[in-house]
Design an enzyme around this catalytic site. Structure first.
Site, PDB file in Angstrom:
ATOM      1  N   ASP A 199      65.662 -37.454 -29.831  1.00 36.76           N
ATOM      2  CA  ASP A 199      65.829 -36.150 -29.201  1.00 36.76           C
ATOM      3  C   ASP A 199      67.009 -36.255 -28.234  1.00 36.76           C
ATOM      4  O   ASP A 199      66.993 -37.067 -27.323  1.00 36.76           O
ATOM      5  CB  ASP A 199      64.531 -35.806 -28.450  1.00 36.76           C
ATOM      6  CG  ASP A 199      64.495 -34.353 -28.035  1.00 36.76           C
ATOM      7  OD1 ASP A 199      65.419 -33.604 -28.409  1.00 36.76           O
ATOM      8  OD2 ASP A 199      63.535 -33.981 -27.328  1.00 36.76           O
ATOM      9  N   ASP A 224      69.327 -30.790 -32.317  1.00 39.01           N
ATOM     10  CA  ASP A 224      69.335 -31.925 -31.392  1.00 39.01           C
ATOM     11  C   ASP A 224      68.144 -32.856 -31.540  1.00 39.01           C
ATOM     12  O   ASP A 224      67.852 -33.634 -30.660  1.00 39.01           O
ATOM     13  CB  ASP A 224      69.399 -31.405 -29.952  1.00 39.01           C
ATOM     14  CG  ASP A 224      68.240 -30.495 -29.624  1.00 39.01           C
ATOM     15  OD1 ASP A 224      67.560 -30.038 -30.559  1.00 39.01           O
ATOM     16  OD2 ASP A 224      68.007 -30.234 -28.436  1.00 39.01           O
ATOM     17  N   GLU A 225      67.474 -32.782 -32.667  1.00 34.65           N
ATOM     18  CA  GLU A 225      66.220 -33.517 -32.761  1.00 34.65           C
ATOM     19  C   GLU A 225      65.918 -33.827 -34.233  1.00 34.65           C
ATOM     20  O   GLU A 225      66.134 -32.981 -35.092  1.00 34.65           O
ATOM     21  CB  GLU A 225      65.160 -32.594 -32.169  1.00 34.65           C
ATOM     22  CG  GLU A 225      63.802 -33.065 -32.112  1.00 34.65           C
ATOM     23  CD  GLU A 225      62.830 -31.990 -31.589  1.00 34.65           C
ATOM     24  OE1 GLU A 225      61.657 -32.265 -31.675  1.00 34.65           O
ATOM     25  OE2 GLU A 225      63.249 -30.892 -31.136  1.00 34.65           O
TER      26      GLU A 225
END
Lengths: 376, 399
Positions: B16, B110-111
């Site tokens: 993350d 983003d993850e």
């Protein structure tokens, strides 16, 4: 008057089983999940409806006291099903409570007044003729699978089109169904006296009605049948089924059949084809069940692909002498048709991947299946 | 520990990025470093998309109304969302992941989850790989990421959150239950506000408390969700990492600069969104069978309505028509609308085959396909919006 009667479990279970099919649908009116129980001399009459379909049945009974009340169909069905007693006794008590005794089991079931129960539609007995149950079962079994499932499509396709027509002196009944991608037709020769039977210009029987007619045909040789403007009526000694017809148009299927070219024909062993399709179907994609069919001189090759599992292939001999063909089909459409067809050999008239394919068999007169190919 | 006999436990990494959007802004403008940075819509009515850790100290978090964030920290630097730039960096990060395993499941820009079970022989243990991944991300993008390493997605995700920012937590196989037991119940996936309140009545404060409850009690209280809770609390989660090269749905939504009640205007907004969705579907050669609309009202209550069609479509007008009908099933117009979204899911694979119609509907559909394609080509050449449905030409309908 509070009723009191006793019925044979077997008779009652058969009748209430048919009723709960019609009434158990979640309706807006609570009373529609009930059956009307009318107790008369030596018999009871059960009536259930969802306002589209109505069913009235007579069950012989030992009647001690007449009366009328409505009771929840599903519960009656369940308690009759679970019971092992040969007879079930119903006795109405105060405030619409009914004591039910079935062997060692005793139930208290809450009923509802019959005042609010919808009035059963009138029908015209003079318009009815005697028909053979086998004819109806066959018409339905061979076409029911291609009635459209959903209402996103053309709405009227969720019904079967029912027709009467004459060729020379011979009279036929014909059922046509389509989901917009395929079309199935079954016609049966019938006795001339059926000519008395009136049809509407377009007679559309909704899918659920068709299912109920099919059930009605079981365990009967003949029954009386009539078509009125808004309803179809089926009557036997102990049952009366009324189905509200759908109003609407049906696509012009006859002109489609006319333009299908009969030049290019493949003769295929029906069972061999059916088995191969079932195997190939194991590896088709869920949504479209696409099978690729490649036909060369006296040879057919079937292939399918599935992104998650892999691919499948099957081939066998056919009789074919035209140009090589390669097209895609929904596997299911062929399987459905071949499964109900009779005869050893089927003829498939295929001309291109953009025109409908026609499937018939010399051994199954009256049956026609039309399937539109897929773009692969 | 729950493992199948003869099978080694999986090695799942959840990575993350730390305050991703805000961090990218700081990266591109180093003067912002150490300052409270908030990324979000620019209008008074928009919400926060990301907040730097400095901004979070003021209580600002994503999904908060921008107005409120400004109140909490007037000196924070508010920046507009630059999605294209974030996508660019995200792609660099995803490239790093793919060096370690093909089993990468991105959750958002983003993850992502990585299943590195099959790579452990090549690259060492999961912990080592997670460390390497974080190093590479830092070297190649200049950004920090946090990671969780565990035997399941559930535990890996909880672990990655534990030492943010720039931290890492490893939960060894067999110690999942123990690891979860000491964490507060709100860390658990699937435990939202209502569930937490209901669990509080059962004296459940930590995940361990929940794990000790008899599953029957949970199923009685929460139905099938109760079973999920029981399994989750015990660290049992068999969900595979699904590498999704392809999007599961394509959609757009719009928060309006003022609440809308006029159905004519709402209809136009919906058409605009449908036009964009249709274009994207066709650009990716996809068709979708399920249409979903989302409506948020002025009071922040939200509705979604969806419908599955008989056949998948990528036709703008079809998507719009269905969306509009669905919208009619909500209170839109009677209640003023703050946000409208439309998406198409249940997507067919690119270029997959399709069933032709018997009654000439295909021809009609071919026509709209040609129209859509022509419009797409023109818009690609001359810029988006060169050709649009007439009601979308601005100014027209104002009178």
């Amino acid at each position: 008057m509070a009723f009191h009667f006793s019925v044979a479990r077997e008779d009652f279970l058969r009748a209430i089983g048919a009723q709960q099919n019609i009434t158990s649908k979640k309706g807006t009116l609570a009373i529609l999940s009930n059956v009307l129980v009318e107790v008369e001399e030596n018999r009871i009459i059960l009536t259930g409806t969802d306002l589209e379909i109505g069913l009235k049945q007579t069950v012989p009974a030992e009647v001690f006291e007449k009366g009328v009340l409505t009771l929840p169909a599903k519960k009656l069905f369940e308690l009759a099903r679970e019971s092992n007693s040969p007879a079930i006794t119903f006795q109405e008590k105060e405030k619409n409570w009914v004591d039910i005794t079935a062997g060692s089991s005793q139930y208290k079931l809450a009923g509802m007044e019959s005042d609010e129960f919808p009035k059963f539609p009138e029908y015209d007995e003079k318009k009815m003729v005697e028909v053979e149950a086998d004819v109806f079962s066959d018409l339905i079994d061979k076409t029911i699978f291609s009635i459209a499932q959903d209402k996103e499509n053309m709405y009227s396709l969720t019904s079967a089109l029912f027709q009467k027509y004459k060729e020379g002196d011979t009279l036929f009944l014909k059922m046509i169904t389509s989901d917009g991608h395929r079309l199935t037709i079954m016609s049966k020769e019938v006795d001339k006296k059926i000519d008395k039977l009136d049809f509407n210009p377009i007679t559309l029987i909704p899918r659920r009605g068709i299912q109920e007619i099919r059930k009605f045909c079981e365990d009967k040789n003949t029954f009386r049948f009539g078509v009125e403007k808004k309803q179809a009526v089926l009557q036997s000694e102990e049952s009366l089924l009324i189905i509200r017809l759908m109003q609407g148009e049906f696509p012009d299927f006859e002109s489609i059949i006319k333009v299908i070219s009969r030049d290019n024909v493949v003769e295929i062993d029906r069972l061999r084809f059916l088995e191969a399709l079932k195997r190939i179907n194991l590896f088709t994609e869920d949504m479209f069940k696409a099978v690729k069919i490649e036909i060369t001189t006296d040879h057919m090759l079937l292939t399918s692909q599935n992104a998650d599992y892999g691919s499948a292939k099957d081939e066998f001999d056919v009789i074919y002498s035209g140009e090589p063909l390669s097209l895609g089909f929904n596997c299911r459409y062929f399987i459905d048709a071949l499964q109900v067809m009779e005869g050893k050999t089927v003829k498939a008239y295929i001309s291109s991947d953009e025109s409908p394919c026609l499937i018939m068999s010399d051994d199954d007169e009256g049956f026609t299946s039309i399937v539109m190919p897929m773009k692969l | 520990m729950i493992t199948q006999p003869g099978r080694k436990p999986r090695a799942i990494i959840h990575v993350d990025m730390d305050a991703f959007y805000a961090s990218v802004e700081v990266l591109d403008n180093p003067e912002l470093r150490g300052k409270p940075v908030v990324v979000g819509g620019t209008s008074e009515r928009s919400v926060v998309s990301a907040a730097s850790y400095e901004a979070r100290k003021y209580g600002i978090h994503s999904a908060m109304a921008t107005v409120k964030a400004r109140r909490l920290c007037p000196r924070a630097i508010f920046l507009p969302v630059r999605m294209n730039r974030y996508r660019e960096i995200s792609q660099m990060v995803m490239d790093v992941f793919h060096r370690f395993t093909p089993l990468v499941e991105p959750i958002s820009l983003d993850e992502a989850f990585l299943d590195v079970t099959g790579s452990t022989g090549l690259f060492g243990e999961g912990e080592f790989m997670a460390r390497e991944i974080r190093k590479m991300i830092a070297r190649e993008t200049g950004l920090t990421a946090s990671a969780g390493v565990a035997t399941s997605k559930l535990v890996a995700k909880i672990a990655s959150d534990l030492r943010k920012p720039d931290g890492m937590t490893v939960v060894e196989a067999g110690r999942e239950r123990e690891f979860l037991a000491g964490l507060p119940i709100n860390k658990l996936w699937g435990a939202g506000g209502k569930t937490i309140k209901a669990l509080a009545l059962l004296n459940v404060e930590f995940i361990g408390d929940l794990a000790r409850l008899a599953p029957e009690i949970l199923t009685a209280k929460f139905g099938s969700h109760g079973r999920h809770l029981h399994l989750a609390a015990n660290g049992i989660d068999d969900r595979p990492v699904v590498p999704s090269r392809e999007a599961k749905s394509i959609g757009h939504e719009e928060t309006f600069s003022e609440d809308l009640t006029d159905l004519v205007v709402i209809r136009r907004e919906l058409l605009e969104l449908a036009t964009r969705v249709g274009e994207r579907l066709r650009r990716h050669e996809r068709r979708g069978q399920t249409i979903t609309i989302k409506i948020k009202f002025h009071d922040f209550s939200a509705r979604t309505r969806s419908r599955t069609l008989a056949e998948p479509t990528s036709d703008t007008m079809e998507i719009f028509r269905q969306g509009w009908e669905l919208l009619g099933k909500t209170e839109a117009g009677r209640k003023s609308v703050r946000l409208v979204g439309i998406s198409v899911s249940n997507l067919s694979a690119p270029g997959s085959s399709h069933q032709q119609d018997l009654f000439g509907k295909t021809r009609q559909r071919e026509r709209s396909r040609f129209l859509n394609e022509a419009v797409d080509r023109i818009n690609q050449k001359f810029g988006g919006g060169t050709i649009n449905p007439a009601t979308l030409i601005s100014g027209r309908d104002d009178r």
